[in-house]
Design an enzyme around this catalytic site. Structure first.
Site, short mmCIF file in Angstrom:
data_model
loop_
_atom_site.label_atom_id
_atom_site.label_comp_id
_atom_site.label_asym_id
_atom_site.label_seq_id
_atom_site.Cartn_x
_atom_site.Cartn_y
_atom_site.Cartn_z
CE1 TYR A 182 -3.46 -2.62 -0.22
CE2 TYR A 182 -2.74 -3.37 1.94
CZ TYR A 182 -3.49 -3.55 0.80
OH TYR A 182 -4.28 -4.67 0.66
CG LEU A 301 1.29 -19.57 8.05
CD1 LEU A 301 2.14 -20.38 7.08
CD2 LEU A 301 -0.11 -20.18 8.15
#
Length: 371
Positions: A182, A301
């Site tokens: 972004y 994760l």
């Protein structure tokens, strides 16, 4: 006491434990304003038992939204929409509430993920994005407009405006979104920043605008409340943003008393080749922490309680953040505390759910039981 369930201090803010609910876009706002879905979503995760909940990427201007459904905080309407949700959380939970402030840059004007997530053509209601340079995210897309001097001023002011509104809402902490391809990340990476002025070229120049935004937010937010930054430690593309440059950026942020660096990776280029696996981003958080001394948040994760405990106890990061794992199991902190022998906050309405063999799970008050 486990490290995961030990308190952590960020300026005047004391977190009950080292677990953060990571910001997760919901794509269900209406013209930037939170809706009934946000009431349900945020309320659910506010009862998770985590030390801090971070509101999803909250965009500082309409053209800076990833999708038409993205949350924003740029006017009285978007501010007012969040007020009752935050008030309800305050009434029923002690969780710290952070907000991630964001601008999508060249990745703006996209469909929501369940509609493919690709750029929306102008003919279908899309809009022209802005970026450091007129370089599209991928070939064939409508290129963004390169921000000129007036555009840079506008974006800085938008971040400040959103920060002041967040302060009025009583937000406990701000996270500046400088990751995942972004706008702020686009200034940092040489793959997306091809400017030839003082905001492009050298690493010092590419860091200039991101640091200006951080400085402006830090100045606008109460001094006793923390401001952190989320980074992508690498683009996973040769010649792109990498760990060495991220450490240099973190060193500059440390000079400005940044309160944490939340360490993710990727998102800038469709050419990325990511080596995904459990703990795959933890070495980045550890390297930044060791090189700079800043507080780091590990994410990616991290799914098992003992895994999270080992990261923190081993000094690899100061906090852990869970995103999709928290959506799958909104009581993950409860279950982690049960497994590790920790104590976690739960609303009194739920105390009766405490397993009979875990009398201390919700604390001494809950353990006393009812008639």
């Amino acid at each position: 006491m486990t490290t995961l369930f030990s308190p952590f201090q960020l300026r005047a803010l004391t977190l009950a434990n080292r677990i953060m609910v990571a910001p997760m876009c919901q794509y269900c706002a209406q013209d930037g304003a939170a809706t009934s879905w946000h009431f349900i979503h945020m309320g659910t995760l506010a009862l998770s038992g985590a030390g801090m909940f971070c509101i999803e990427a909250t965009h500082v201007e309409p053209g800076g939204r990833i999708t038409p459904g993205c949350l924003g905080l740029w006017d009285d309407t978007t501010e007012a929409a969040l007020q009752p949700i935050i008030a309800a959380i305050r009434e029923h939970s002690k969780i710290a509430i952070a907000m991630q402030l964001a601008h999508a840059g060249r990745k703006a004007s996209s469909h929501v993920p369940w509609k493919g997530g690709q750029q929306i053509p102008l003919s279908e209601g899309g809009w022209i994005a802005c970026a450091p340079s007129a370089v599209p995210y991928k070939a064939g897309e409508t290129p963004p407009v390169a921000l000129d001097a007036a555009g840079l001023v506008r974006v800085r002011k938008a971040f400040v405006n959103a920060t002041r509104r967040a302060a009025r809402l009583g937000i406990d902490a701000i996270e500046v979104h400088a990751a995942h391809g972004y706008l702020i990340h686009e200034f940092l990476s040489p793959l997306s920043n091809q400017r030839t002025d003082e905001y492009g070229g050298s690493l010092e120049n590419r860091m200039r605008f991101p640091l200006e935004i951080f400085d402006a937010i830090r100045e606008a937010f109460p001094a006793n409340k923390p401001v952190g930054v989320k980074v992508s430690a690498t683009d996973w593309v040769p010649g792109g943003w990498d760990l060495e440059q991220t450490i240099a950026f973190a060193q500059e942020l440390r000079k400005r008393d940044v309160d944490w660096v939340d360490v993710s990776s990727a998102g800038l280029s469709p050419l990325q080749k990511i080596a995904v696996g459990p703990n795959y981003q933890v070495p980045f958080a550890q390297a930044i922490k060791e090189a700079t001394g800043v507080n780091t948040i590990a994410i990616g994760l991290i799914t098992e309680p003992q895994q999270a405990e080992d990261i923190l106890a081993g000094g690899k990061a100061d906090l852990v953040a869970l995103a999709r794992g928290m959506l799958y199991d909104p009581r993950w902190p409860w279950h982690a505390a049960a497994q590790l022998g920790g104590t976690v906050e739960a609303p009194p309405q739920y105390w009766r759910s405490q397993p009979s063999n875990l009398k201390g799970l919700f604390g001494a008050a809950a353990a006393s039981g009812t008639r």
